[in-house]
Design an enzyme around this catalytic site. Structure first.
Site, PDB file in Angstrom:
ATOM      1  N   CYS A 155     -42.870   5.928   5.585  1.00 38.46           N
ATOM      2  CA  CYS A 155     -43.446   5.151   6.687  1.00 38.46           C
ATOM      3  C   CYS A 155     -43.324   5.937   8.005  1.00 38.46           C
ATOM      4  O   CYS A 155     -44.023   6.913   8.195  1.00 38.46           O
ATOM      5  CB  CYS A 155     -42.799   3.770   6.773  1.00 38.46           C
ATOM      6  N   GLU A 198     -39.085   1.834  -1.763  1.00 37.35           N
ATOM      7  CA  GLU A 198     -37.740   1.341  -2.069  1.00 37.35           C
ATOM      8  C   GLU A 198     -37.681  -0.170  -2.267  1.00 37.35           C
ATOM      9  O   GLU A 198     -36.686  -0.683  -2.794  1.00 37.35           O
ATOM     10  CB  GLU A 198     -36.764   1.742  -0.954  1.00 37.35           C
ATOM     11  N   SER A 241      -6.317  -9.436  -0.033  1.00 34.20           N
ATOM     12  CA  SER A 241      -6.893 -10.754   0.228  1.00 34.20           C
ATOM     13  C   SER A 241      -7.211 -11.532  -1.033  1.00 34.20           C
ATOM     14  O   SER A 241      -7.548 -12.707  -0.966  1.00 34.20           O
ATOM     15  CB  SER A 241      -8.189 -10.593   1.023  1.00 34.20           C
ATOM     16  N   GLY A 242      -7.126 -10.857  -2.190  1.00 28.27           N
ATOM     17  CA  GLY A 242      -7.567 -11.493  -3.421  1.00 28.27           C
ATOM     18  C   GLY A 242      -9.045 -11.297  -3.678  1.00 28.27           C
ATOM     19  O   GLY A 242      -9.569 -11.729  -4.705  1.00 28.27           O
ATOM     20  N   GLY A 243      -9.733 -10.634  -2.758  1.00 28.47           N
ATOM     21  CA  GLY A 243     -11.156 -10.375  -2.908  1.00 28.47           C
ATOM     22  C   GLY A 243     -11.426  -9.124  -3.727  1.00 28.47           C
ATOM     23  O   GLY A 243     -10.517  -8.365  -4.073  1.00 28.47           O
ATOM     24  N   VAL A 244     -12.704  -8.899  -4.009  1.00 26.91           N
ATOM     25  CA  VAL A 244     -13.119  -7.779  -4.845  1.00 26.91           C
ATOM     26  C   VAL A 244     -12.763  -6.440  -4.198  1.00 26.91           C
ATOM     27  O   VAL A 244     -12.160  -5.565  -4.831  1.00 26.91           O
ATOM     28  CB  VAL A 244     -14.639  -7.845  -5.124  1.00 26.91           C
ATOM     29  N   ASP A 245     -13.126  -6.260  -2.933  1.00 22.72           N
ATOM     30  CA  ASP A 245     -12.987  -4.957  -2.285  1.00 22.72           C
ATOM     31  C   ASP A 245     -11.527  -4.510  -2.196  1.00 22.72           C
ATOM     32  O   ASP A 245     -11.187  -3.387  -2.578  1.00 22.72           O
ATOM     33  CB  ASP A 245     -13.605  -4.986  -0.878  1.00 22.72           C
ATOM     34  N   SER A 246     -10.662  -5.386  -1.695  1.00 24.28           N
ATOM     35  CA  SER A 246      -9.264  -4.976  -1.521  1.00 24.28           C
ATOM     36  C   SER A 246      -8.586  -4.765  -2.880  1.00 24.28           C
ATOM     37  O   SER A 246      -7.753  -3.868  -3.032  1.00 24.28           O
ATOM     38  CB  SER A 246      -8.492  -6.005  -0.684  1.00 24.28           C
ATOM     39  N   HIS A 250     -43.557   1.612   1.489  1.00 18.86           N
ATOM     40  CA  HIS A 250     -42.110   1.586   1.224  1.00 18.86           C
ATOM     41  C   HIS A 250     -41.857   1.544  -0.285  1.00 18.86           C
ATOM     42  O   HIS A 250     -41.918   0.476  -0.900  1.00 18.86           O
ATOM     43  CB  HIS A 250     -41.461   0.367   1.888  1.00 18.86           C
TER      44      HIS A 250
END
Length: 510
Positions: free
Chosen positions: A78, A170, A222-227, A168
């Site tokens: 583009c 993508e 934190s109990g989250g996915v990332d940490s 585009h």
């Protein structure tokens, strides 16, 4: 490690380009167009993104495409294609009408870039300028019904070829766009497509061993996915020299504190659980505005984390679960976005700690983090959990947060989540939760009149949370949830469902 660099001119679709490339098992980085980079042996190609700007504006973003193409192949998308055409002497002008949406791409000349592409193919346009005339030594590859130049390439004017697409490739609506990007990576840039989850894990663990050595790392979990995924990677590199701290801030989901600690124990992580509920409730007392509550929760977390961390000795690093969208945001072409809500991670730790950062996930998107977690053997119940805000239920209780209100919301949220899973709806929804409204209404239970709280249910579908649509959950399911909450949670006599999309609404209410 082979890589592709995407030069970002501010397009809303830039992250989608990166996602497609990653899905094709090629590593890529997004950097602002005005940031210099080194064309080393690992760099296989450069992609020029779209932009909200016009190439004909006085201060239009610009790069030296000729110089880049002397080192590696280039693909302009583009705005990137328009900039290429103008830079080499072509004509770019305002379109007769803005072209936005689906159209048919028609191949004008065969090329390896168009390998396995249909003669006509649906693509997605989003532009107000058009390339009216190609420069000399450029070859037309495709058109559409409305524009004369939809795809082109250079003809031996640089060491490596330059390609341009007006549309585009993508986005999902470009039916064979991913194939075009794959052709650019494999046939033009000669990428080997060997960037996999297993490759990332092996390489990251080696880098962490080199970076950390026998030093110690402290990390707020934190109990989250990332940490959790970040901590598991660090643990595999340094073992017990990782010290995790998991704080119960009083606004977690029902049973979350003990359940998450159990998972950490299964994973062999060295984690200390800290019950600080009363401390947080004290700090939240009298706070009504969303930003006040966020800041109170963030400040209280830092106090507790600092207390626990300072009891440890010889800590050199702070581990964080930073992921790539956070990195991109902080290095945006336009600078960090306007603050919609304050950040609530560990970024405000006291300077006296003087810790170096270790962020093993800073090159990954959320879906890639989940793939890494699966490869690491992290339980799917944790990996597939819906996103949960850092301030937790504190921003799902509108108005002042009290222990009584937290208990009410925990029970209602537990019913909602449990029935989502029972009805097979949990994995169809990107994020769901209950919100306790500061509203009481009259109800009737048996022969008695009640005057109790209202719960709002929120469930959305999304890819990355940037935009979201309300989830069209079955009426019978909503009726089941409403009945179960009202019958089992004393203090709630009314349930409503939020049918607002983002934008204009946000996913969370605060």
């Amino acid at each position: 490690m082979e890589k592709i660099i995407i030069l970002d001119f501010g397009s809303q679709y830039t992250q989608l380009i990166a996602r497609v490339i990653r899905e094709l098992n090629v590593f890529c980085e997004i950097i602002p167009y005005n940031k210099s980079f080194h064309a080393d042996a690992n760099l296989k190609g450069v992609i020029l993104s779209g932009s909200p700007c016009s190439v004909n504006e006085e201060n239009a973003p610009n790069v030296d495409i000729h110089a880049i193409a002397q080192s590696v192949p280039v693909l302009g998308i583009c705005y990137g294609a328009q900039l290429t055409a103008k830079s080499f002497g072509g004509l770019v002008e305002k379109s007769n009408k803005r072209e936005y949406g689906r159209t048919n791409f028609i191949i004008a000349q065969e090329d390896e870039f168009l390998y396995n592409i249909s003669p006509t193919s649906q693509v997605w346009m989003s532009h107000s300028d058009s390339i009216k005339k190609l420069p000399e030594h450029f070859i037309l590859l495709g058109t559409t019904d409305n524009i004369p130049v939809a795809a082109f390439k250079s003809d031996n004017i640089t060491n490596h070829p330059i390609y341009g697409l007006q549309f585009h490739p993508e986005v999902y609506h470009s039916a064979e766009g991913k194939q075009m990007i794959a052709n650019f990576l494999t046939k033009i840039c000669n990428c080997s497509q060997n960037w996999t989850s297993a490759h990332f894990i092996t390489e990251t663990i080696e880098k962490l061993k080199e970076q950390i050595g026998d030093q110690k790392v402290v990390m707020g979990l934190s109990g989250g996915v990332d940490s959790t995924v970040a901590a598991t990677l660090i643990h595999k590199a340094i073992g017990k020299n990782l010290y995790g701290i998991f704080v119960d801030n009083g606004v977690l989901r029902k049973n979350e504190f003990t359940e998450v600690l159990d998972i950490y124990k299964q994973l062999g992580l060295n984690v200390t659980g800290v019950n600080a509920r009363e401390h947080f409730y004290t700090k939240l007392a009298g706070k009504v505005l969303p930003e006040e509550k966020r800041k109170a929760i963030g400040a209280a977390f830092i106090e507790i984390f600092d207390q626990e961390a300072t009891q440890l000795t010889d800590i050199s690093f702070l581990g964080q679960g930073t992921i790539y969208p956070d990195v991109i945001e902080s290095a945006s072409v336009h600078g960090p976005s306007v603050t919609i809500k304050s950040h609530h991670n560990v970024g405000g730790l006291p300077e006296t700690m003087k810790l170096k950062l270790v962020e093993p996930l800073r090159s990954l998107f959320k879906d890639e983090v989940r793939k890494i977690g699966t490869e690491l053997g992290i339980p799917s119940d944790l990996l597939n959990r819906h996103p949960f805000p850092g301030p937790g239920l504190g921003i799902r209780i509108l108005g002042e947060v009290t222990e009584e209100k937290v208990n009410l919301l925990q029970e209602a949220d537990f019913v909602f989540t449990t029935l989502l899973k029972k009805w097979g709806q949990y994995e169809k929804v990107w994020q769901a939760g209950a919100i306790l409204l500061p509203v009481k209404s009259v109800g009737v239970m048996g022969d008695e009149r009640t005057y109790e709280y209202t719960i709002a249910l929120r469930a959305v579908t999304s890819v990355d949370g940037m935009t979201a649509d309300w989830a069209h959950l079955p009426y019978d399911f909503l009726a089941d949830v409403s009945n179960e909450i009202i019958n089992s949670v004393k203090g709630i006599n009314r349930v409503v469902y939020d049918i607002s999309s983002k934008p204009p609404a946000t996913i969370e209410w605060e």
